[in-house]
Design an enzyme around this catalytic site. Sequence first.
Site, PDB file in Angstrom:
ATOM      1  N   ASP A 242       0.824  -1.213   0.000  1.00 35.54           N
ATOM      2  CA  ASP A 242       0.000   0.000   0.000  1.00 35.54           C
ATOM      3  C   ASP A 242       0.861   1.266   0.000  1.00 35.54           C
ATOM      4  OD1 ASP A 242      -2.307   1.469  -0.018  1.00 35.54           O
ATOM      5  OD2 ASP A 242      -2.850   1.065   2.066  1.00 35.54           O
TER       6      ASP A 242
ATOM      7  N   ASN B 102       1.343   3.315  -2.900  1.00 40.21           N
ATOM      8  CA  ASN B 102       1.912   3.718  -4.201  1.00 40.21           C
ATOM      9  C   ASN B 102       1.357   5.069  -4.652  1.00 40.21           C
ATOM     10  OD1 ASN B 102       3.187   1.273  -4.286  1.00 40.21           O
ATOM     11  ND2 ASN B 102       1.755   0.328  -5.719  1.00 40.21           N
ATOM     12  N   GLY B 103       0.043   5.230  -4.485  1.00 41.12           N
ATOM     13  CA  GLY B 103      -0.614   6.469  -4.927  1.00 41.12           C
ATOM     14  C   GLY B 103      -0.085   7.670  -4.169  1.00 41.12           C
TER      15      GLY B 103
ATOM     16  N   HIS C 140       2.668   3.052  -8.995  1.00 34.91           N
ATOM     17  CA  HIS C 140       2.568   1.602  -9.202  1.00 34.91           C
ATOM     18  C   HIS C 140       3.812   1.065  -9.924  1.00 34.91           C
ATOM     19  CE1 HIS C 140      -1.340   1.645  -7.514  1.00 34.91           C
ATOM     20  NE2 HIS C 140      -1.938   2.260  -8.521  1.00 34.91           N
TER      21      HIS C 140
ATOM     22  N   THR D  75     -10.423  -7.618  -5.897  1.00 33.52           N
ATOM     23  CA  THR D  75     -11.722  -7.631  -6.581  1.00 33.52           C
ATOM     24  C   THR D  75     -12.396  -6.254  -6.466  1.00 33.52           C
ATOM     25  OG1 THR D  75     -12.558  -8.668  -4.546  1.00 33.52           O
ATOM     26  CG2 THR D  75     -12.242 -10.106  -6.431  1.00 33.52           C
TER      27      THR D  75
ATOM     28  N   TRP E 207     -11.413  -2.942  -9.157  1.00 34.07           N
ATOM     29  CA  TRP E 207     -12.103  -2.633 -10.427  1.00 34.07           C
ATOM     30  C   TRP E 207     -12.814  -1.287 -10.345  1.00 34.07           C
ATOM     31  CZ3 TRP E 207     -10.922  -5.384 -14.564  1.00 34.07           C
ATOM     32  CH2 TRP E 207     -10.536  -6.722 -14.422  1.00 34.07           C
TER      33      TRP E 207
ATOM     34  N   LEU F 101      11.626 -20.172  -4.272  1.00 31.67           N
ATOM     35  CA  LEU F 101      10.664 -19.254  -3.642  1.00 31.67           C
ATOM     36  C   LEU F 101       9.342 -19.428  -4.372  1.00 31.67           C
ATOM     37  CD1 LEU F 101      10.139 -16.656  -1.760  1.00 31.67           C
ATOM     38  CD2 LEU F 101      10.444 -15.366  -3.866  1.00 31.67           C
TER      39      LEU F 101
ATOM     40  N   ARG G   2       1.455  -4.779   5.999  1.00 30.21           N
ATOM     41  CA  ARG G   2       0.764  -3.771   5.180  1.00 30.21           C
ATOM     42  C   ARG G   2       1.532  -2.480   5.321  1.00 30.21           C
ATOM     43  NH1 ARG G   2      -5.442  -2.521   4.093  1.00 30.21           N
ATOM     44  NH2 ARG G   2      -5.121  -0.829   2.624  1.00 30.21           N
TER      45      ARG G   2
ATOM     46  N   ARG H 201      -5.642  -1.896   8.193  1.00 25.66           N
ATOM     47  CA  ARG H 201      -6.800  -2.702   7.763  1.00 25.66           C
ATOM     48  C   ARG H 201      -6.317  -3.960   7.066  1.00 25.66           C
ATOM     49  NH1 ARG H 201      -8.202   2.314   6.051  1.00 25.66           N
ATOM     50  NH2 ARG H 201      -7.282   2.014   4.000  1.00 25.66           N
TER      51      ARG H 201
HETATM   52  C1  FPP Z   1      -2.033  -0.027  -3.259  1.00 19.49           C
HETATM   53  O1  FPP Z   1      -1.567   1.296  -3.235  1.00 19.49           O
HETATM   54  C2  FPP Z   1      -1.455  -0.738  -4.388  1.00 19.49           C
HETATM   55  C3  FPP Z   1      -2.171  -1.370  -5.376  1.00 19.49           C
HETATM   56  C4  FPP Z   1      -3.639  -1.400  -5.406  1.00 19.49           C
HETATM   57  C5  FPP Z   1      -1.498  -2.027  -6.510  1.00 19.49           C
HETATM   58  C6  FPP Z   1      -0.184  -2.653  -6.182  1.00 19.49           C
HETATM   59  C7  FPP Z   1       0.434  -3.162  -7.416  1.00 19.49           C
HETATM   60  C8  FPP Z   1       1.742  -3.120  -7.716  1.00 19.49           C
HETATM   61  C9  FPP Z   1       2.808  -2.620  -6.826  1.00 19.49           C
HETATM   62  C10 FPP Z   1       2.175  -3.714  -8.993  1.00 19.49           C
HETATM   63  C11 FPP Z   1       2.591  -5.085  -8.629  1.00 19.49           C
HETATM   64  C12 FPP Z   1       3.045  -5.992  -9.571  1.00 19.49           C
HETATM   65  C13 FPP Z   1       2.398  -6.953 -10.270  1.00 19.49           C
HETATM   66  C14 FPP Z   1       2.998  -8.270 -10.392  1.00 19.49           C
HETATM   67  C15 FPP Z   1       1.156  -6.722 -10.970  1.00 19.49           C
HETATM   68  P1  FPP Z   1      -2.598   2.474  -3.469  1.00 19.49           P
HETATM   69  O2  FPP Z   1      -2.708   2.734  -4.905  1.00 19.49           O
HETATM   70  O3  FPP Z   1      -3.909   2.139  -2.812  1.00 19.49           O
HETATM   71  O4  FPP Z   1      -1.895   3.634  -2.724  1.00 19.49           O
HETATM   72  P2  FPP Z   1      -2.611   4.835  -1.962  1.00 19.49           P
HETATM   73  O5  FPP Z   1      -3.363   4.225  -0.799  1.00 19.49           O
HETATM   74  O6  FPP Z   1      -1.457   5.681  -1.515  1.00 19.49           O
HETATM   75  O7  FPP Z   1      -3.500   5.524  -2.924  1.00 19.49           O
END
Ligand code: FPP
Length: 239
Positions: free
Chosen positions: A21, A23-24, A38, A67, A70, A132, A185, A191
């Site tokens: 979690d 990335n955004g 991401h 899920t 989406w 692994l 997490r 959560r």
């Molecule tokens: C949650 O951060 C992250 C995700 C929903 C996507 C995670 C996916 C990747 C890191 C790509 C992984 C690689 C493969 C193999 C597909 P968020 O976007 O909810 O972050 P935020 O809470 O800060 O907005």
Amino acid sequence: MAKNTVKLPGQVPSHIAIIMDGNGRWAQARGLPRLAGHHAGTENLRRVITACVDFGIQYLTIYAFSTENWGRPFEEVQGLMGILEDVIDRELKELDSQGVQLRHLGRLDGIKPSLRQKVNNAVEKTKNNSRLVLCIGFNYGGRDEIVCAIQNLIKDGIKPEDVTEELVSQYLFTAGVPDPDLIIRTSGELRGSNFLIWQGAYSEWYFPATYWPDFDKQELQRALEEYSKRDRRYGKVSP
Ligand code: FPP
């Protein structure tokens, strides 16, 4: 990947699961689009896979697309689908040669046929690897997984009195994979978000504040050190 070079004190988890979690928020903090987060998260995943091998972890499960995801903006959903496809295209050969077994957790219906085929091919190609086991939750939801298991138990004509916890486990996407010892997490959110809700019944949880793209080997080591201090009682008492 390096050999198991790192010595850790105490018990090392056999199976780590990660909700990647933040990335955004990592991207937003840099004035970048969410998808850049991401991509940075995907780069970090490579590093964490290597670190897991170094630490002697046998199973790593990641939550890449739920899920519920989406419901995100169309471009972000498309972007995440594209990332999975690119990862398979670019990394499959290397992962295979490093002895990584890929497993998919989730439903493949609903995913476009070309990507579905790539996922199936990656799983098939790496099925005999054992260094692994990397389980990728993609179009995965814990409740959906249980619904799917119940549907298949009924389809197989299993009698109610024959339904046991062990049997249900065998009908989950994770059949044959031990339950996660440690679930991490990142990003400070506290959560479970529909992740491994059956398998995580007795997992230890760890919630670092770090956003996923910055969760490096040192942070992973900290998580493992914290885990080694936990007293896992499984509802019983310490001896
Ligand atoms: C949650 O951060 C992250 C995700 C929903 C996507 C995670 C996916 C990747 C890191 C790509 C992984 C690689 C493969 C193999 C597909 P968020 O976007 O909810 O972050 P935020 O809470 O800060 O907005």
